[in-house]
Design a protein around this motif. Structure first.
Motif, PDB file in Angstrom:
ATOM      1  N   ARG A  85       0.834  -1.210   0.000  1.00 20.37           N
ATOM      2  CA  ARG A  85       0.000   0.000   0.000  1.00 20.37           C
ATOM      3  C   ARG A  85       0.866   1.256   0.000  1.00 20.37           C
ATOM      4  O   ARG A  85       0.551   2.236  -0.665  1.00 20.37           O
ATOM      5  CB  ARG A  85      -0.923   0.004   1.214  1.00 20.37           C
ATOM      6  CG  ARG A  85      -2.057  -0.975   1.099  1.00 20.37           C
ATOM      7  CD  ARG A  85      -2.949  -0.925   2.310  1.00 20.37           C
ATOM      8  NE  ARG A  85      -4.075  -1.809   2.106  1.00 20.37           N
ATOM      9  CZ  ARG A  85      -4.753  -2.376   3.088  1.00 20.37           C
ATOM     10  NH1 ARG A  85      -4.425  -2.141   4.339  1.00 20.37           N
ATOM     11  NH2 ARG A  85      -5.762  -3.160   2.822  1.00 20.37           N
ATOM     12  N   ARG A  86       1.945   1.218   0.738  1.00 24.51           N
ATOM     13  CA  ARG A  86       2.828   2.378   0.799  1.00 24.51           C
ATOM     14  C   ARG A  86       3.588   2.573  -0.516  1.00 24.51           C
ATOM     15  O   ARG A  86       3.794   3.687  -0.960  1.00 24.51           O
ATOM     16  CB  ARG A  86       3.766   2.249   1.989  1.00 24.51           C
ATOM     17  CG  ARG A  86       3.039   2.675   3.257  1.00 24.51           C
ATOM     18  CD  ARG A  86       3.524   1.976   4.505  1.00 24.51           C
ATOM     19  NE  ARG A  86       2.753   2.423   5.656  1.00 24.51           N
ATOM     20  CZ  ARG A  86       1.534   1.965   5.966  1.00 24.51           C
ATOM     21  NH1 ARG A  86       0.946   1.069   5.212  1.00 24.51           N
ATOM     22  NH2 ARG A  86       0.898   2.412   7.027  1.00 24.51           N
ATOM     23  N   ILE A  87       3.955   1.469  -1.138  1.00 24.92           N
ATOM     24  CA  ILE A  87       4.607   1.559  -2.454  1.00 24.92           C
ATOM     25  C   ILE A  87       3.650   2.206  -3.453  1.00 24.92           C
ATOM     26  O   ILE A  87       4.022   3.129  -4.175  1.00 24.92           O
ATOM     27  CB  ILE A  87       5.068   0.165  -2.940  1.00 24.92           C
ATOM     28  CG1 ILE A  87       6.232  -0.333  -2.082  1.00 24.92           C
ATOM     29  CG2 ILE A  87       5.469   0.220  -4.412  1.00 24.92           C
ATOM     30  CD1 ILE A  87       6.627  -1.775  -2.349  1.00 24.92           C
ATOM     31  N   ARG A  88       2.414   1.727  -3.462  1.00 27.14           N
ATOM     32  CA  ARG A  88       1.406   2.310  -4.369  1.00 27.14           C
ATOM     33  C   ARG A  88       1.218   3.788  -4.115  1.00 27.14           C
ATOM     34  O   ARG A  88       1.113   4.582  -5.055  1.00 27.14           O
ATOM     35  CB  ARG A  88       0.064   1.594  -4.175  1.00 27.14           C
ATOM     36  CG  ARG A  88      -0.267   0.659  -5.297  1.00 27.14           C
ATOM     37  CD  ARG A  88      -1.612   0.026  -5.123  1.00 27.14           C
ATOM     38  NE  ARG A  88      -2.635   0.932  -5.612  1.00 27.14           N
ATOM     39  CZ  ARG A  88      -3.860   0.963  -5.159  1.00 27.14           C
ATOM     40  NH1 ARG A  88      -4.234   0.167  -4.193  1.00 27.14           N
ATOM     41  NH2 ARG A  88      -4.741   1.784  -5.678  1.00 27.14           N
ATOM     42  N   ALA A  89       1.158   4.178  -2.840  1.00 27.48           N
ATOM     43  CA  ALA A  89       0.960   5.591  -2.504  1.00 27.48           C
ATOM     44  C   ALA A  89       2.115   6.438  -3.030  1.00 27.48           C
ATOM     45  O   ALA A  89       1.898   7.551  -3.515  1.00 27.48           O
ATOM     46  CB  ALA A  89       0.818   5.761  -0.991  1.00 27.48           C
ATOM     47  N   CYS A  90       3.334   5.923  -2.953  1.00 30.28           N
ATOM     48  CA  CYS A  90       4.504   6.687  -3.397  1.00 30.28           C
ATOM     49  C   CYS A  90       4.664   6.707  -4.912  1.00 30.28           C
ATOM     50  O   CYS A  90       5.256   7.638  -5.450  1.00 30.28           O
ATOM     51  CB  CYS A  90       5.775   6.129  -2.763  1.00 30.28           C
ATOM     52  SG  CYS A  90       5.931   6.544  -1.029  1.00 30.28           S
ATOM     53  N   ILE A 140      14.852   8.437  -6.703  1.00 28.65           N
ATOM     54  CA  ILE A 140      15.767   7.456  -6.112  1.00 28.65           C
ATOM     55  C   ILE A 140      15.682   7.491  -4.589  1.00 28.65           C
ATOM     56  O   ILE A 140      15.683   6.437  -3.944  1.00 28.65           O
ATOM     57  CB  ILE A 140      17.201   7.675  -6.630  1.00 28.65           C
ATOM     58  CG1 ILE A 140      17.233   7.313  -8.119  1.00 28.65           C
ATOM     59  CG2 ILE A 140      18.222   6.862  -5.834  1.00 28.65           C
ATOM     60  CD1 ILE A 140      18.524   7.592  -8.824  1.00 28.65           C
ATOM     61  N   ALA A 141      15.573   8.679  -4.019  1.00 29.37           N
ATOM     62  CA  ALA A 141      15.443   8.782  -2.561  1.00 29.37           C
ATOM     63  C   ALA A 141      14.182   8.056  -2.088  1.00 29.37           C
ATOM     64  O   ALA A 141      14.217   7.312  -1.100  1.00 29.37           O
ATOM     65  CB  ALA A 141      15.423  10.247  -2.130  1.00 29.37           C
ATOM     66  N   VAL A 142      13.079   8.260  -2.790  1.00 30.91           N
ATOM     67  CA  VAL A 142      11.816   7.603  -2.418  1.00 30.91           C
ATOM     68  C   VAL A 142      11.935   6.093  -2.583  1.00 30.91           C
ATOM     69  O   VAL A 142      11.543   5.322  -1.697  1.00 30.91           O
ATOM     70  CB  VAL A 142      10.634   8.164  -3.247  1.00 30.91           C
ATOM     71  CG1 VAL A 142       9.376   7.321  -3.057  1.00 30.91           C
ATOM     72  CG2 VAL A 142      10.360   9.612  -2.862  1.00 30.91           C
ATOM     73  N   LEU A 143      12.494   5.649  -3.694  1.00 31.13           N
ATOM     74  CA  LEU A 143      12.613   4.205  -3.940  1.00 31.13           C
ATOM     75  C   LEU A 143      13.540   3.532  -2.922  1.00 31.13           C
ATOM     76  O   LEU A 143      13.248   2.429  -2.443  1.00 31.13           O
ATOM     77  CB  LEU A 143      13.092   3.944  -5.362  1.00 31.13           C
ATOM     78  CG  LEU A 143      12.082   4.305  -6.461  1.00 31.13           C
ATOM     79  CD1 LEU A 143      12.718   4.182  -7.836  1.00 31.13           C
ATOM     80  CD2 LEU A 143      10.835   3.448  -6.353  1.00 31.13           C
ATOM     81  N   LEU A 144      14.650   4.187  -2.591  1.00 26.69           N
ATOM     82  CA  LEU A 144      15.546   3.612  -1.576  1.00 26.69           C
ATOM     83  C   LEU A 144      14.873   3.571  -0.211  1.00 26.69           C
ATOM     84  O   LEU A 144      15.033   2.602   0.547  1.00 26.69           O
ATOM     85  CB  LEU A 144      16.859   4.385  -1.509  1.00 26.69           C
ATOM     86  CG  LEU A 144      17.842   4.124  -2.653  1.00 26.69           C
ATOM     87  CD1 LEU A 144      19.060   5.039  -2.532  1.00 26.69           C
ATOM     88  CD2 LEU A 144      18.280   2.674  -2.673  1.00 26.69           C
ATOM     89  N   ALA A 145      14.105   4.606   0.116  1.00 26.42           N
ATOM     90  CA  ALA A 145      13.384   4.616   1.401  1.00 26.42           C
ATOM     91  C   ALA A 145      12.337   3.511   1.436  1.00 26.42           C
ATOM     92  O   ALA A 145      12.154   2.856   2.466  1.00 26.42           O
ATOM     93  CB  ALA A 145      12.743   5.980   1.625  1.00 26.42           C
ATOM     94  N   GLU A 178       6.050  11.637   1.912  1.00 24.66           N
ATOM     95  CA  GLU A 178       6.774  11.576   0.648  1.00 24.66           C
ATOM     96  C   GLU A 178       7.254  12.968   0.232  1.00 24.66           C
ATOM     97  O   GLU A 178       8.391  13.133  -0.220  1.00 24.66           O
ATOM     98  CB  GLU A 178       5.888  10.993  -0.454  1.00 24.66           C
ATOM     99  CG  GLU A 178       6.621  10.901  -1.780  1.00 24.66           C
ATOM    100  CD  GLU A 178       5.728  10.520  -2.937  1.00 24.66           C
ATOM    101  OE1 GLU A 178       6.253  10.504  -4.068  1.00 24.66           O
ATOM    102  OE2 GLU A 178       4.527  10.263  -2.734  1.00 24.66           O
ATOM    103  N   HIS A 179       6.414  13.979   0.406  1.00 23.95           N
ATOM    104  CA  HIS A 179       6.824  15.348   0.057  1.00 23.95           C
ATOM    105  C   HIS A 179       7.992  15.815   0.924  1.00 23.95           C
ATOM    106  O   HIS A 179       8.907  16.484   0.432  1.00 23.95           O
ATOM    107  CB  HIS A 179       5.652  16.314   0.155  1.00 23.95           C
ATOM    108  CG  HIS A 179       4.644  16.148  -0.952  1.00 23.95           C
ATOM    109  ND1 HIS A 179       4.942  16.352  -2.282  1.00 23.95           N
ATOM    110  CD2 HIS A 179       3.346  15.763  -0.920  1.00 23.95           C
ATOM    111  CE1 HIS A 179       3.884  16.112  -3.013  1.00 23.95           C
ATOM    112  NE2 HIS A 179       2.897  15.735  -2.213  1.00 23.95           N
TER     113      HIS A 179
END
Length: 155
Positions: free
Chosen positions: A26-31, A46-51, A69-70
């Protein structure tokens, strides 16, 4: 998509690992949702994907995911210039680069993590001297038969 929602409705029946996997998804989808005509710059992506990979979003409440995310995307501006250069040129990121980005992500997401519940302080109970405290007996729904009763049952 609908199947995963239907499946997740049975949350009470899911084991802990499955529940965590669904929540992580769910969090992956949200991001991964991006507004149309508003591409996200590569360092922020990349920062979001690594997190996400480091499961840093997993403790963020779902209703705060957009704000979290923001905050992370804004913090991506703190990625050192030499790391940014590798991101822009498609050079391979080293472990140190990943650790740097994950640490920036960890700091930016800290305000969105639920506060740990305070530990219960043991109450100082006053015990009268000389009196032993009675321990409650454990409840056993099926008492084991004694050896005599078991032998009679088998005969």
């Amino acid at each position: 998509m609908r199947n995963s929602k239907r499946f997740s409705r049975f949350g009470a029946r899911l084991d802990e690992d499955t529940r965590k996997t669904i929540e992580h998804g769910r969090r992956i989808r949200a991001c991964l949702k991006q507004p149309e005509l508003a591409p996200v710059p590569v360092p922020e992506q990349i920062a979001v994907l690594l997190a996400l990979t480091a499961e840093l979003f997993d403790r963020v409440p779902l209703e705060q995911m957009t704000d979290a995310e923001h905050a992370l995307r804004k913090a991506a501006a703190d990625i050192p210039a030499e790391v940014r250069k590798r991101l822009d040129t498609a050079d391979k990121l080293g472990d140190g680069d990943r650790k740097t980005i994950i640490e920036i992500a960890r700091k930016s997401l800290a305000p969105f993590q639920p506060k740990p519940e305070p530990e219960a302080k043991p109450e100082a109970a006053h015990k009268p001297e000389g009196k032993a405290e009675a321990k409650p007996k454990a409840w056993n729904p099926r008492p084991k038969p004694d050896a005599k009763a078991e032998a009679q049952a088998q005969a």
